[in-house]
Scaffold this active site. Sequence first.
Site, PDB file in Angstrom:
ATOM      1  N   LEU A 157       6.748   3.095   1.455  1.00  0.00           N
ATOM      2  CA  LEU A 157       7.635   1.948   1.630  1.00  0.00           C
ATOM      3  C   LEU A 157       8.736   2.220   2.659  1.00  0.00           C
ATOM      4  O   LEU A 157       9.204   3.345   2.798  1.00  0.00           O
ATOM      5  CB  LEU A 157       8.278   1.588   0.285  1.00  0.00           C
ATOM      6  CG  LEU A 157       7.306   1.338  -0.876  1.00  0.00           C
ATOM      7  CD1 LEU A 157       8.071   0.963  -2.146  1.00  0.00           C
ATOM      8  CD2 LEU A 157       6.290   0.254  -0.530  1.00  0.00           C
ATOM      9  N   GLU A 168      12.114  -0.086   4.981  1.00  0.00           N
ATOM     10  CA  GLU A 168      13.126  -1.128   4.806  1.00  0.00           C
ATOM     11  C   GLU A 168      12.500  -2.536   4.786  1.00  0.00           C
ATOM     12  O   GLU A 168      13.029  -3.435   4.134  1.00  0.00           O
ATOM     13  CB  GLU A 168      14.186  -0.973   5.916  1.00  0.00           C
ATOM     14  CG  GLU A 168      15.320  -1.978   5.909  1.00  0.00           C
ATOM     15  CD  GLU A 168      16.045  -2.149   4.560  1.00  0.00           C
ATOM     16  OE1 GLU A 168      16.131  -1.169   3.783  1.00  0.00           O
ATOM     17  OE2 GLU A 168      16.506  -3.281   4.293  1.00  0.00           O
ATOM     18  N   MET A 226       0.847  -1.196   0.000  1.00  0.00           N
ATOM     19  CA  MET A 226       0.000   0.000   0.000  1.00  0.00           C
ATOM     20  C   MET A 226       0.886   1.250   0.000  1.00  0.00           C
ATOM     21  O   MET A 226       0.424   2.345   0.332  1.00  0.00           O
ATOM     22  CB  MET A 226      -0.941  -0.015   1.205  1.00  0.00           C
ATOM     23  CG  MET A 226      -1.868  -1.233   1.175  1.00  0.00           C
ATOM     24  SD  MET A 226      -3.412  -0.983   2.035  1.00  0.00           S
ATOM     25  CE  MET A 226      -2.826  -0.654   3.676  1.00  0.00           C
ATOM     26  N   GLY A 256       5.342  -9.822   4.194  1.00  0.00           N
ATOM     27  CA  GLY A 256       6.053  -9.729   5.473  1.00  0.00           C
ATOM     28  C   GLY A 256       5.293 -10.472   6.561  1.00  0.00           C
ATOM     29  O   GLY A 256       4.064 -10.441   6.613  1.00  0.00           O
ATOM     30  N   ARG A 310       2.714   2.867   9.435  1.00  0.00           N
ATOM     31  CA  ARG A 310       1.938   3.632  10.430  1.00  0.00           C
ATOM     32  C   ARG A 310       2.798   4.197  11.555  1.00  0.00           C
ATOM     33  O   ARG A 310       2.312   5.011  12.342  1.00  0.00           O
ATOM     34  CB  ARG A 310       0.823   2.750  11.011  1.00  0.00           C
ATOM     35  CG  ARG A 310      -0.283   2.449  10.002  1.00  0.00           C
ATOM     36  CD  ARG A 310      -1.441   1.705  10.638  1.00  0.00           C
ATOM     37  NE  ARG A 310      -2.604   1.658   9.777  1.00  0.00           N
ATOM     38  CZ  ARG A 310      -2.946   0.625   8.997  1.00  0.00           C
ATOM     39  NH1 ARG A 310      -2.187  -0.465   8.971  1.00  0.00           N
ATOM     40  NH2 ARG A 310      -4.025   0.668   8.246  1.00  0.00           N
ATOM     41  N   HIS A 346       9.680  -3.347   3.268  1.00  0.00           N
ATOM     42  CA  HIS A 346       9.297  -3.553   1.862  1.00  0.00           C
ATOM     43  C   HIS A 346      10.554  -3.748   1.004  1.00  0.00           C
ATOM     44  O   HIS A 346      10.570  -4.584   0.095  1.00  0.00           O
ATOM     45  CB  HIS A 346       8.527  -2.345   1.325  1.00  0.00           C
ATOM     46  CG  HIS A 346       7.246  -2.068   2.043  1.00  0.00           C
ATOM     47  ND1 HIS A 346       7.079  -0.974   2.862  1.00  0.00           N
ATOM     48  CD2 HIS A 346       6.073  -2.748   2.062  1.00  0.00           C
ATOM     49  CE1 HIS A 346       5.844  -0.980   3.349  1.00  0.00           C
ATOM     50  NE2 HIS A 346       5.219  -2.050   2.897  1.00  0.00           N
TER      51      HIS A 346
HETATM   52  O1  PAF Z   1      -0.057  -5.746   3.426  1.00  0.00           O
HETATM   53  C1  PAF Z   1      -0.508  -4.842   2.706  1.00  0.00           C
HETATM   54  O2  PAF Z   1       0.136  -3.807   2.487  1.00  0.00           O
HETATM   55  C2  PAF Z   1      -1.888  -5.013   2.069  1.00  0.00           C
HETATM   56  O3  PAF Z   1      -2.750  -5.678   2.936  1.00  0.00           O
HETATM   57  C3  PAF Z   1      -1.845  -5.696   0.701  1.00  0.00           C
HETATM   58  C4  PAF Z   1      -1.341  -7.128   0.785  1.00  0.00           C
HETATM   59  C5  PAF Z   1      -0.967  -4.898  -0.242  1.00  0.00           C
HETATM   60  C6  PAF Z   1      -3.262  -5.743   0.105  1.00  0.00           C
HETATM   61  O4  PAF Z   1      -3.783  -4.458  -0.069  1.00  0.00           O
END
Ligand code: PAF
Length: 316
Positions: A33, A35, A30, A147, A187, A37
């Site tokens: 991003l 570290e 989402m 993750g 967050r 990700h």
């Molecule tokens: O983990 C996330 O960021 C979200 O739940 C995902 C897997 C991208 C689905 O929107």
Amino acid sequence: MIIVRTKAELINQISALRKQNKSIGFVPTMGFLHEGHASLLRQAASENDAVVLSIFVNPLQFGPNEDLDRYPRDEERDTALAEENGTGIVFIPSVQEMYPDKPLTSVIVNQVTDRLCGASRPGHFDGVGTVVSKLFHLVTPDRAYFGMKDAQQVAVIQQMVNDLNFSVQIVPCPIVREPDGLALSSRNVYLNAEQREQAVILSQSLQQASVWMNEQDMTAEKLAARVKEEIAKASEAVVDYVELLQFPSLQLPEANVSLTTLNQPLILALAVKFGTTRLIDNRILEAKGANAHVQNDDEIQAAPGNRNGSELELCR
Ligand code: PAF
């Protein structure tokens, strides 16, 4: 690196890769991003010929009083981080592109969603299942990387893949933490200085729990209660849940049974609010007779060959 915003452009890029017989690793996100990700992208790059990243804040997985509108976004920073970490294609669709009409179809995974965030965020995993299945259809990945911070999401996606015969290997990746132990999360930026300082209690109490679980007569109920007490020492913390469950089924272990007699992987998972910011964290604990073993985050990987409908497994 190519940025695409429409399904049609994405499908074109994917079919070009397929024509060249390239394997595809997929990292759905989402955005905003960090570290954690970046580590998923690097692992995907090391195991596949091409890496596709999606950035989409999926409205379907947010409840009416959740943080959809204020969810942090920074496309420029995200695309720079994506490029530095081996991404070939970034898919950044609009809500209109993903949901031109209100979808009348939804992917609902039962049972593994009964507890934890599935219970405290009704409808959340229906939104996740629906968007991830749409993305899997578009990207047709060989492997998809998630993750373990959201361990329930990993279990839900693996169940969905098994049940619906998606031809993709789900690769669970270790939680990435700040030096003081706080699990990385988009967050975390919402936390004020005081809350940020106190939030370290989450990883610390999970760590302590891995020791407490070896005490004679320690049960799942007692362990969860003790972790709650520990977290309550942080004045800003409001516990949503702390639960010890079997992993990956996410069902309760037998009631009032000493953990030292169990012989199965367990997960201690928690969700705690600091002000309006809800954080989640977890630790996989392996109760093995009298010699309970705590699994390090970096021991957690997909078992080789879990493609096409096998169980999510933890590497030992
Ligand atoms: O983990 C996330 O960021 C979200 O739940 C995902 C897997 C991208 C689905 O929107």
